[in-house]
Design an enzyme around this catalytic site. Structure first.
Site, PDB file in Angstrom:
ATOM      1  N   ASP A 223      47.052  36.418  33.706  1.00  0.00           N
ATOM      2  CA  ASP A 223      46.380  37.722  33.740  1.00  0.00           C
ATOM      3  C   ASP A 223      45.444  37.800  32.529  1.00  0.00           C
ATOM      4  O   ASP A 223      44.966  36.760  32.064  1.00  0.00           O
ATOM      5  CB  ASP A 223      47.429  38.839  33.767  1.00  0.00           C
ATOM      6  N   HIS A 246      42.375  36.178  33.158  1.00  0.00           N
ATOM      7  CA  HIS A 246      41.429  37.184  33.654  1.00  0.00           C
ATOM      8  C   HIS A 246      40.466  37.641  32.563  1.00  0.00           C
ATOM      9  O   HIS A 246      39.774  38.635  32.730  1.00  0.00           O
ATOM     10  CB  HIS A 246      42.179  38.375  34.255  1.00  0.00           C
TER      11      HIS A 246
END
Ligand SMILES: *[C@@H]1O[C@H](CO)[C@@H](O)[C@H](O)[C@H]1NC(C)=O
Length: 399
Positions: A223, A246
């Site tokens: 993430d 991310h």
């Protein structure tokens, strides 16, 4: 007269020094002396907490040693205040393995928590292994808004003057490291690793904190490498290497009631490689309140094959659909992107999607050079913003 003055300075300085040194005592504690087995099979949590309790009650300069070895650890709280401690160093050389039995984590429990401690130093080259692979299939958060949140690996709650350096985090169940309500925190040489498809394994999440510096750290995870939540100020990230993951995110913001502002943020001298976003600001629509995110600078950042290198998204929705009756109420202003260069794996290298309710103000792009890896020229996409541009602009500015 002058000589006398100098002499008195010399005299008093050295006496002062001697006194401070005399008044400090030095204490060492070792988890092995408190029953830790370090065999990787027996649960050593109780031994760790007993050793912490003794260390925290000591007077002076305190060191808590976790020698090399593998320790099986369940949910563990290292709580202060440690009233008479001058500084408390946790010298962690060991390899800590989190228990995989989720029933041991009472709702809201994280794995290892440091709370209400002043002048904590966590160092030693050791590893926090969250053993997350076993629990990732139980994480429904990427698709369900009302999911049960899994434990964060290492959480700092209301600590002040904390230094974390030379520490590794591996395969967290949820976030690797989280800061909540911390004041003056330095993180250095932190190494964070989890697979690119591991859910919600944010590298470092920062919330309700002020005076946070993270530098020279390598983060590859599933993430956000670093996520900066609401109510944060004076945050500096420098020398961060991010990927996979991310990217580095401000937000998501505007999801809950009573979120505080984000202000005074600098992200610089960093590299993102193979990430889905580079530097991102994300806010929800239908925000229940209003808040601000202001004075944010992103500079000297290299993007290597990043899908969305620069992105402001005020219509953030990680699920298949989100309610969008009202625009985002998070006010974004005074945002500077300077010297951002590299490659984008999608043609839209710059996205400034601002709220129709509160358009972004004072957004500046200076020397942006982002090329699409494919055949087409890179483009920019803008909504509800009139950005200012200077220097190189690839892609060309929105019209
Ligand atoms: C913006 O943030 C930086 C970094 O925290 C700070 O030094 C500066 O004073 C802030 N500027 C304003 C106008 O608040």
């Amino acid at each position: 007269m002058k000589l006398l003055f100098l002499l008195s300075l010399v005299c008093c300085y050295s006496i002062g020094n001697a006194e401070t040194q005399k008044s400090l005592s030095y204490w060492n504690f070792n988890v092995l002396d408190y029953g830790a087995r370090a065999n990787g099979i027996t649960d050593d949590s109780k031994a760790f907490m007993a050793a912490w309790k003794a260390a925290c009650a000591a007077v002076g300069v305190v060191k808590l040693h976790i020698p090399a070895g593998t320790y099986l650890i369940g949910p563990t709280k290292f709580a202060g205040p440690c009233k008479n401690v001058h500084s408390l160093t946790v010298n962690m050389k060991g390899y800590l393995k989190a228990t995989t039995d989720l029933s041991q984590y009472v709702t809201g429990d994280d794995w290892v928590e440091f709370a209400w401690v002043d002048k904590l130093i966590l160092t030693g080259g050791g590893t926090f292994d969250g053993q997350g692979a076993v629990s990732w299939p139980y994480n429904k958060c990427p698709t369900n808004k009302h999911c049960k949140v899994l434990p964060t690996s290492v959480k700092f709650v209301a600590t002040s003057n904390t230094l974390v350096q030379n520490i590794k985090s591996l395969n967290s169940k949820f976030f690797h490291i989280a800061l909540v309500g911390c004041k003056n925190f330095w993180g250095k040489n932190i190494q964070i690793t989890a697979p690119s498809n591991s859910p919600n394994t944010d590298g470092i999440h920062i919330e309700r904190s002020t005076g946070v510096t993270i530098y020279n750290s390598v983060i590859g995870t599933g993430d956000d490498c670093i996520s900066i939540g609401h109510s944060n100020s004076e945050i500096l990230l420098s020398g961060i290497s991010c990927g996979p993951g991310h990217g580095i995110s401000i937000g998501s913001l505007g999801r809950y009631h009573n979120e505080g502002d984000v202000r005074g943020l600098v992200i610089k001298d960093s590299t993102l490689a193979g990430t889905s976003n580079g530097v991102r600001i994300k806010t929800w629509e239908n925000s229940p309140g209003t808040s601000k995110a202001v004075n944010m600078t992103f500079e000297n950042i290299v993007m290597n094959s990043v899908a969305n290198p620069i992105i402001i998204d005020q219509m953030y929705c990680p699920y298949s659909s989100c309610a969008s009756d009202a625009p985002s109420g998070v006010i974004l202003s005074d945002i500077f992107f300077r010297n951002i260069r590299g490659t984008s794996t999608t043609p839209v290298a710059v996205t400034l999607r601002c709220s129709r309710g509160v358009p972004c103000k004072n957004v500046n792009l200076q020397d942006v050079n982002l090329k699409y890896v494919g055949q087409l020229p890179a483009t920019a996409s803008c909504m509800n913003v009139k950005a200012s541009y200077s220097g190189t602009q690839i892609p060309p500015p929105c019209r």
